[in-house]
Each structure stands twice: as structure tokens, then as C-alpha cells.
Write a protein that holds these residues in place. Sequence first.
Motif, PDB file in Angstrom:
ATOM      1  N   ALA A 283       0.763  -1.259   0.065  1.00 11.75           N
ATOM      2  CA  ALA A 283      -0.141  -0.240   0.043  1.00 11.75           C
ATOM      3  C   ALA A 283       0.632   1.595  -0.490  1.00 11.75           C
ATOM      4  O   ALA A 283       0.804   2.377  -0.761  1.00 11.75           O
ATOM      5  CB  ALA A 283      -0.875  -0.080   1.255  1.00 11.75           C
ATOM      6  N   LEU A 284       1.524   1.306   0.671  1.00 12.08           N
ATOM      7  CA  LEU A 284       2.645   2.413   1.325  1.00 12.08           C
ATOM      8  C   LEU A 284       3.530   2.687   0.286  1.00 12.08           C
ATOM      9  O   LEU A 284       3.510   3.787  -0.982  1.00 12.08           O
ATOM     10  CB  LEU A 284       3.309   2.723   1.983  1.00 12.08           C
ATOM     11  N   ARG A 285       4.051   1.724  -0.418  1.00 16.24           N
ATOM     12  CA  ARG A 285       5.078   1.872  -1.851  1.00 16.24           C
ATOM     13  C   ARG A 285       4.417   2.311  -3.154  1.00 16.24           C
ATOM     14  O   ARG A 285       4.498   2.782  -3.642  1.00 16.24           O
ATOM     15  CB  ARG A 285       5.693   0.365  -1.353  1.00 16.24           C
ATOM     16  N   LEU A 286       3.111   0.890  -3.617  1.00 11.47           N
ATOM     17  CA  LEU A 286       1.926   1.658  -4.293  1.00 11.47           C
ATOM     18  C   LEU A 286       1.467   3.021  -4.426  1.00 11.47           C
ATOM     19  O   LEU A 286       1.047   3.366  -6.028  1.00 11.47           O
ATOM     20  CB  LEU A 286       1.541   0.271  -4.128  1.00 11.47           C
ATOM     21  N   ALA A 287       1.104   3.411  -3.788  1.00 12.54           N
ATOM     22  CA  ALA A 287       0.216   4.565  -3.113  1.00 12.54           C
ATOM     23  C   ALA A 287       1.931   6.126  -3.766  1.00 12.54           C
ATOM     24  O   ALA A 287       1.049   6.587  -4.220  1.00 12.54           O
ATOM     25  CB  ALA A 287      -0.158   4.641  -1.943  1.00 12.54           C
ATOM     26  N   ALA A 288       2.518   5.758  -3.199  1.00 12.12           N
ATOM     27  CA  ALA A 288       4.045   7.073  -3.271  1.00 12.12           C
ATOM     28  C   ALA A 288       3.621   6.398  -4.431  1.00 12.12           C
ATOM     29  O   ALA A 288       4.451   8.149  -5.097  1.00 12.12           O
ATOM     30  CB  ALA A 288       5.176   6.049  -2.217  1.00 12.12           C
ATOM     31  N   HIS A 289       3.902   5.458  -5.191  1.00 13.52           N
ATOM     32  CA  HIS A 289       5.067   5.769  -6.857  1.00 13.52           C
ATOM     33  C   HIS A 289       3.458   6.788  -7.303  1.00 13.52           C
ATOM     34  O   HIS A 289       3.582   7.188  -8.461  1.00 13.52           O
ATOM     35  CB  HIS A 289       5.445   4.599  -7.538  1.00 13.52           C
ATOM     36  N   MET A 290       2.093   6.309  -7.363  1.00 14.03           N
ATOM     37  CA  MET A 290       0.949   6.292  -8.035  1.00 14.03           C
ATOM     38  C   MET A 290       0.815   8.124  -7.998  1.00 14.03           C
ATOM     39  O   MET A 290       0.749   8.496  -8.861  1.00 14.03           O
ATOM     40  CB  MET A 290      -0.261   6.173  -7.537  1.00 14.03           C
ATOM     41  N   ILE A 291       0.905   8.161  -6.970  1.00 13.04           N
ATOM     42  CA  ILE A 291       0.950  10.085  -6.522  1.00 13.04           C
ATOM     43  C   ILE A 291       2.557  10.707  -7.021  1.00 13.04           C
ATOM     44  O   ILE A 291       1.625  11.289  -7.780  1.00 13.04           O
ATOM     45  CB  ILE A 291       1.289  10.138  -4.826  1.00 13.04           C
ATOM     46  N   GLU A 292       3.344   9.883  -7.125  1.00 10.79           N
ATOM     47  CA  GLU A 292       4.455  11.232  -7.656  1.00 10.79           C
ATOM     48  C   GLU A 292       4.582  10.430  -9.217  1.00 10.79           C
ATOM     49  O   GLU A 292       5.052  11.929  -9.675  1.00 10.79           O
ATOM     50  CB  GLU A 292       5.542   9.839  -7.572  1.00 10.79           C
ATOM     51  N   GLY A 293       3.734   9.407  -9.878  1.00  9.89           N
ATOM     52  CA  GLY A 293       3.041   9.488 -11.071  1.00  9.89           C
ATOM     53  C   GLY A 293       1.997  10.874 -11.547  1.00  9.89           C
ATOM     54  O   GLY A 293       1.242  10.295 -12.600  1.00  9.89           O
ATOM     55  N   ALA A 294       0.951  11.504 -10.590  1.00  6.59           N
ATOM     56  CA  ALA A 294       0.626  11.912 -11.141  1.00  6.59           C
ATOM     57  C   ALA A 294      -0.742  11.500 -11.510  1.00  6.59           C
ATOM     58  O   ALA A 294      -2.232  11.074 -12.497  1.00  6.59           O
ATOM     59  CB  ALA A 294       0.477  13.005 -12.222  1.00  6.59           C
ATOM     60  N   ARG A 295      -1.266  10.542 -10.643  1.00  8.20           N
ATOM     61  CA  ARG A 295      -2.125   9.095 -10.271  1.00  8.20           C
ATOM     62  C   ARG A 295      -2.847   9.628  -9.183  1.00  8.20           C
ATOM     63  O   ARG A 295      -2.636   9.479  -8.233  1.00  8.20           O
ATOM     64  CB  ARG A 295      -1.824   7.734 -10.892  1.00  8.20           C
ATOM     65  N   PRO A 296      -4.199   9.735  -9.421  1.00 13.48           N
ATOM     66  CA  PRO A 296      -4.888   9.558  -8.285  1.00 13.48           C
ATOM     67  C   PRO A 296      -5.380   8.049  -7.363  1.00 13.48           C
ATOM     68  O   PRO A 296      -5.071   7.595  -7.960  1.00 13.48           O
ATOM     69  CB  PRO A 296      -6.831   9.603  -8.656  1.00 13.48           C
TER      70      PRO A 296
END
Length: 257
Positions: A106-119
Motif C-alpha cells: 500500500a505505502l510503496r504503490l501509493a507513493a509511486h502513483m502519487i508521484e506519477g500524478a495518478r489519483p
Amino acid sequence: MSAWSNPWPRQSACARRPVIGVLCCNEFSQRPVQAVATRFVQPLADLAGAAVVLIPAVSDACDALALVDRLDGLLLTGSRSNVAATRYGGPRADNGPVDEQRDEVALRLAAHMIEGARPVFGICRGLQELNVLFGGTLTNGLDAVHHCGLADDQLYDRHFDHRHAIALTEAGTLRAQAGVAGETVNSVHHQGIERLGRGLTLEATAADDGLIEAFSARPCGADVLAVQWHPEWDVATSRASVAFFDRIGAALVAARG
């Protein structure tokens, strides 16, 4: 020439639904399984207009960077487990059941999604995970009368009978979209926000004790929005819950460009 004929013709790219990843949990009966309740999936299809892909909470099976390139958004669901205290520097005593593989993914995937401008969106445990990701802390010392609901061995439907009032922040996204100043929502959690994470904007609080019930952010140009209650359960009767899934739908469309 192949004799195969596909009975479901392909849609054009513009007609395809945006794709949202929904994080599973590790559940154990006779053996470990990946699980997510169907109630989290259905409103994403019906209200947000999304196609759902389940993401296993298995760190070795989750390539976060590869998923960012394929997903338009991410939902971190609720769970029967708590975020491990080691993730936010809290006391280990009475931390309850934990799922450290879920924490990691959760933490790793959410971090990369946010960094990639994904909601990225969160419900219950998902709100707690996102608060920790933004540097906030959690507490396990909630007032059972107001927030904890019933014990895990009670009937499934009765968990969500436990309700309390919330106040939506006047300038918040949820209040503007829902068109109401407050709601009565379900409350089924043993862990909650102690200190709000950096850069997160308050969206709702519990009317009786001020516990944080929702927050939002746009750190890299895409929505981060999370709620403590379970909007997937009472979405038919709650304007704030409908607003949550409407916001997911709009953010997914925006992410596709």
C-alpha cells in the motif's frame, strides 16, 4: 485462417473505462488467500464508471512502477487488520491484528502513483495508510462507544449499524460535491488519525470528539482523497458517500487526459 471468433467485440480506446487498482488484503483460513470485499468493487463500476483490477498485497508480486504505467488510479480499501505501529513510530502494545505485506504494498504503490500524478483514494484502513505515507501518526486508543462498532465475531451486517455524525469542512471538496454540511456515517474501526500528515487538508471531522474523518491533497497534480467511514456500504443513502465515488470517477477521467 483461425476459426476463432470473439463474441465480445473490442471497444475503441475512447470508449474504454478508466482502470482503477483495488488493493487486496492477506486473509487466512486453511491457507493464505488474497481477498477484497465485493462491496468495494461495485460502486467503482456503478458510480465511478471504472474497470477494476485487484492488486495482491504480496510485495514480491507487486512491481509498483510497472503498475503506475497501467493504472489510472488506486483505491486502498478497508481491512480487518491495522497498520503496524512500526510504520509510524507508535507503541506496539495493543496494535491489534496487522498485515505487514499489505502495509508494504500500500505505502510503496501509493507513493509511486502519487508521484506519477495518478489519483489515490482511501477507505478506513486506506485513510490510515495514506496519513502515515504523508508523515502522520495513528492511535489505537479510540472511544469504543463512538468509533469501534461491534466485535469481529458479530453478524456481518450489524457492523455497519454503528453510526455517528460528522461535519464536512466548509471549504472542502466533499462538502462542495455533496452539497451538505454534515452527515451521519457508519463507524467500524479500531485505529484512527492522531496527527494529520504533512500537506493534507481536512475534509471532515467527527461531530462529537473531532476525530479526523476525511482529508484531501493534490501534491503532484492528481487527487488524494480518503475517508474513515465506509462509503461503499451506505452509498445509496449518503450524499457524502456518493460524492466520494463521484470524485473518484472525475479524477480517473482526468488522469486519462
